[in-house]
Structures are given as C-alpha cells and as structure tokens.
Design a protein around this motif. Structure first.
Motif, short mmCIF file in Angstrom:
data_model
loop_
_atom_site.label_atom_id
_atom_site.label_comp_id
_atom_site.label_asym_id
_atom_site.label_seq_id
_atom_site.Cartn_x
_atom_site.Cartn_y
_atom_site.Cartn_z
N ARG A 252 0.86 -1.37 -0.19
CA ARG A 252 0.02 0.05 -0.12
C ARG A 252 0.86 1.23 0.07
O ARG A 252 0.64 2.25 -0.65
N ARG A 253 1.96 1.28 0.76
CA ARG A 253 2.93 2.49 0.74
C ARG A 253 3.54 2.74 -0.62
O ARG A 253 3.87 3.76 -1.13
N ALA A 254 3.70 1.50 -1.41
CA ALA A 254 4.39 1.52 -2.77
C ALA A 254 3.27 2.24 -3.59
O ALA A 254 3.62 3.03 -4.52
N LYS A 255 2.16 1.76 -3.68
CA LYS A 255 1.13 2.15 -4.34
C LYS A 255 0.73 3.69 -3.98
O LYS A 255 0.65 4.43 -5.02
N ALA A 256 0.97 4.03 -2.81
CA ALA A 256 0.69 5.38 -2.47
C ALA A 256 1.63 6.14 -3.00
O ALA A 256 1.37 7.35 -3.56
N LEU A 257 3.06 6.00 -3.29
CA LEU A 257 3.91 6.76 -3.89
C LEU A 257 3.64 6.96 -5.43
O LEU A 257 3.98 7.94 -5.84
N GLY A 258 3.14 5.83 -5.86
CA GLY A 258 2.52 6.09 -7.42
C GLY A 258 1.49 6.96 -7.37
O GLY A 258 1.53 7.63 -8.26
N ASP A 259 0.58 6.74 -6.48
CA ASP A 259 -0.89 7.63 -6.31
C ASP A 259 0.11 9.12 -6.36
O ASP A 259 -0.48 10.28 -7.20
N LEU A 260 1.13 9.68 -5.45
CA LEU A 260 1.56 10.79 -5.40
C LEU A 260 2.28 11.46 -6.78
O LEU A 260 2.08 12.43 -7.04
N ALA A 261 2.82 10.38 -7.50
CA ALA A 261 3.03 10.58 -8.89
C ALA A 261 1.83 11.00 -9.67
O ALA A 261 2.12 11.60 -10.90
#
Length: 487
Positions: A252-261
């Motif tokens: 979920r943290r990895a996907k969150a970083l993608g969401d920020l991008a």
C-alpha cells in the motif's frame, strides 16, 4: 575449457584429505590475489601505451545528473586515450565503464597511493581492498589533492588496507578538513566546512527490472521533505486500507507513492473512479454514483500516466480474435513481463495507451538517401534490442542507428553506386561512445546474418555479437605463427 577445469578440480579434490583440501583452497586464493595484482599492473602498463593526443581525447566518466565529466583517476595521474579502454574491456569481457574503473584504479594506486600499491604487489593487501580505497579517493567531493591523497594512503597502508567503507568515508572527510579543501571551493559555504557537499538525489534504476515487474528507487531528501513524504505515503496507505484494501502495508505504501506521482489517480481512488481497485473500492452503488462525476468526463485534463513502456508479446489469430501470449518481453530492463501486469497498468485512471502495428523483423526495408525513416529505425531497434558492440548493454532506444558500411554523400553527384545504402542489412544500433569508436578508430564490424555481428579490434581480436550476447572468437595468432586450419 572451463568445464574441463571444473572436472579436473573435482577429480583432484576427491584425492585430497581435509587438511590438504584447505591448503589447496588457500593456495588458490593466494594465486587469485596475485593475479588480480598483476592485472592492475598490466592495466597501468596498457594506459602508459595509450596517452591521448589532447585533453579532449582523454577517457573520463560522465557524472549522472550533471553536465561535466570526471577523469578516471585523480590529480597527478596521466591521462589515457578514451578509445583504448574499449579493447581492454572486450578482451576481459567487461563493459567500457568497468574497464575505465580498472585502469583508473591502477593509475590512482600507482601514482597517488604508492604505499598501498606496494602492499598489493607484495601480497599483503588484496587488490579488491586497494581498489575500494582508490574508488573513494578518485571520486571524492571536493577532489583530493596529491598531498591529501598521500595522507589517506599513509593511514590506510598503516593498517594493511583493513578499513571499512564507513571508516574510509570518515578518513576522507577528516582529510578534506585537514587540508582545507572545502573552503578552496568558491561555491562552498565556509561555515559548512567539508560538509557543504549536497547529497540530495532521487535515482530510479530503470536498467534493473525485477521479475515481479518492479524497479528500485533510492533517494536522499531534505529532512523536512523526507518527513513530509513519509507522512503523505503513510496517509495514502491508510486511505487505501480504509477503503477496503487487503494488501500489505509495504504494497500500500508503494502504491501510495505511485498515487503521489499521478495525483489524478489518487483523486479517482477517493471518488471511486476507474483507478479504484475493484476488490477494495467503495460499495458498488457508491462507485456507480461517483463514476458519474468522475474526472474521466473531463477531456481537458491531461493523462495521469504518460510513462512509455515498450512490451512485446507473441500474438496469434483464432477465428476473428487476436490472442496474446501470457508472457512477453519488456524493453525497459530487458525482462519478462506478464500480460496481466500490462493490463493492470493500462486499467489505471486516465492512462494513455498507444498500440503500434506489428513490425516484421525479417523484412528488408529500404529508404532513399541518408536519413533513416521511423519505420526502419523502429525495426532496427526491435531487432538489436541493445547496442551491438561486444558486451555493451545500452538499450537500443537510446542508441544511434549506424550505417555499417558508411554512406557516401558524394556518390550520387559523382555518378558512383552507393556503397552504404540505408537498408535494413546495413544498419545497426550503436551507443554514442561505440558509434564514435567505430567511426574514428580501427575497430570494424560486419553483419553476418540478421542481427548477428562480427567485430574485429585494432589488434585483431574478433567477437560475435547476437541477441544471446557476446562470444569471443579465435584470438589472433602470435607474429610468425600460422594458425592451423580447421577441418
């Protein structure tokens, strides 16, 4: 040859006692260290044979993220002709960058770290330890003067090279402070001392793609920025969990970083738009209601994801339907990729998807003139995949397209046939360095079959390069000795 040696080693080991086996292993390791030291000496001698004609022809390293270049060794070491590095690298089966490092370490040790150099050749310090020290002193920021490098040499030699990376970094930092090297930099803040070096960076290793379809990201941020990023990632990961995601915290943290991008994808997650994970999104009724207000209804907004991924899958036609294979090849990193992964990437909100027509890699394409049309360029890139120089792995999309037989710009005007036509069989991918090497040195190559190349070095060494990699062919016979013919 290697298989024969392995069989011989197994046979010898069967006849040895435990004590004799240990002694044999130690002797083998001592021989390995001695040969590594000898290789450093030979690399330095090779450099001595190849001084550059001018400082602009000297080998150097390109600094990532910067516009300047660094020399392969520190102040006071001789310069080396850049093209000589390629032949040394191909003989050893290593990249030009690795060959530059070998030569640079040898020169750094011989000229600026002489005590350590002597200990290496006396067998008291392994070559790999000395090379680690040389790597640090070469690329220190700010650069170490010859006197400062001599101080590091004296300290490291006193402990016979037994110094770890952290200790070495502290020693170099103390050396910079002792010799006032930081304040010598006009851009440095004198109150910062040697700590003026700015370590901030964000690096995405696009060349190393994990089999799971992931890339490694590394960053050094300002403390405030890092804490803000950590809080944002934690918040987005918590939102995903609150919306019903059952994925692990790390995912979920990895996907969150993608969401920020992709801020638009993050908005869709909150509104239940197309980017929402169907297994973890809001209630279906809520999702349908929110979809009416989805940002997908705003054609004026730019795409949230515009990353270009070149993936290749085998396809077959069954009836009127095209069926793709479950696995394919991704150019980004030269790794396998699953069809399901590509589908998930394309399913994200406001993702721009471009489908290109299939290109027959066996077709012979021709163009008039010197310029290479896009359709031929794409065919050559797909065929070669990387730079076709021996052991080079630079992706083809970042390479030049080279006319193997040079195009004669005066042939038509002078009524002569064109020797280097712009045709599939006369084109190949070369990175900029190896393109210049082929153009301005005695290296030459030819295509023996589609995508198969045979290279010859200035000293007669031959290499075969194809999609499977590089194979060293028969080395040149010594002067005065005729090589026997094969039957």
């Amino acid at each position: 040859m290697i298989e024969q040696l392995a069989v011989q080693a197994r046979g010898v080991a069967d006849d040895l006692s435990a004590s004799e086996l240990l002694a044999s292993i130690k002797a083998s390791r001592d021989l390995e260290h001695a040969e590594a030291a000898r290789q450093l000496g030979l690399a330095a001698a090779w450099a001595d044979l190849h001084p550059p004609e001018s400082i602009h022809d000297a080998a150097s390293f390109t600094v990532p993220g910067c516009e300047h270049e660094e020399p392969i060794a520190g102040e006071g070491t001789p310069l080396v002709a850049e093209f000589c590095v390629a032949e040394l690298g191909t003989v050893l089966g290593i990249s030009p960058t690795a060959a530059k490092k070998l030569i640079g370490h040898a020169l750094e040790l011989r000229h600026r770290l002489p005590r350590l150099w002597a200990q290496v050749h006396a067998g008291r310090v392994p070559a790999w330890r000395a090379r680690a020290v040389a790597e640090t002193t070469i690329h220190s920021t700010p650069s170490l003067t010859a006197e400062a490098a001599g101080f590091v040499d004296s300290q490291v030699a006193a402990v016979a090279g037994r110094i770890g990376p952290a200790q070495l970094d502290r020693l170099v930092a103390e050396t910079i402070k002792r010799y006032d090297l930081a304040t010598a930099d006009p851009t440095a803040d004198p109150e910062d001392g040697w700590q003026h070096v700015d370590p901030r960076h964000v690096t995405v290793d696009t060349d190393d793609v994990h089999y799971a379809g992931t890339l490694h990201l590394e960053a050094d941020l300002d403390i405030a920025d890092a804490l803000d990023l950590d809080r944002a990632v934690a918040h987005h990961a918590a939102v995903r969990k609150a919306l019903g995601s059952t994925e692990s915290l790390d995912v979920r943290r990895a996907k969150a970083l993608g969401d920020l991008a992709r801020t638009q994808t993050a908005l869709d997650l909150l509104t239940g738009g197309p980017g929402t994970d169907r297994a973890s999104g809001p209630h279906p009724e809520t999702r349908r209601q929110d979809r009416a207000d989805s940002t997908d209804d705003r054609p004026d907004l730019p795409a949230a994801r515009e990353v270009v991924i070149h993936a290749h899958f085998d396809a077959s036609v069954v009836g009127e339907q095209t069926v793709f294979g479950s696995t394919g090849r991704m150019e980004n990193g030269q790794r396998l990729v699953l069809l399901d992964q590509v589908r998930s990437w394309c399913a994200d909100s406001r993702t721009t998807v471009t489908i290109k027509p299939v290109i027959d890699l066996n077709a012979q394409l021709t163009a008039q003139g010197y310029e290479i049309p896009d359709r031929i360029r794409e065919q050559i890139i797909l065929r070669d995949r990387t730079c076709v120089f021996p052991w080079c792995t630079r992706p083809a999309r970042g390479c030049d397209i080279d006319h193997i037989t040079a195009y004669d710009h005066h042939a038509e005007a002078e009524g002569r046939p064109q020797p280097g036509s712009t045709i599939t069989d006369n084109l190949a991918c070369l990175c900029r360095f190896h393109h210049r090497l082929k153009t301005h040195s005695a290296w030459n190559y030819r295509m023996t079959a589609p995508g198969v190349f045979e290279w010859t070095s200035p000293h007669g060494h031959r290499y075969r390069r194809d999609r499977s990699g590089t194979t060293a062919l028969d080395p040149p016979a010594p002067p005065g000795i005729q090589r026997p013919r094969r039957r």
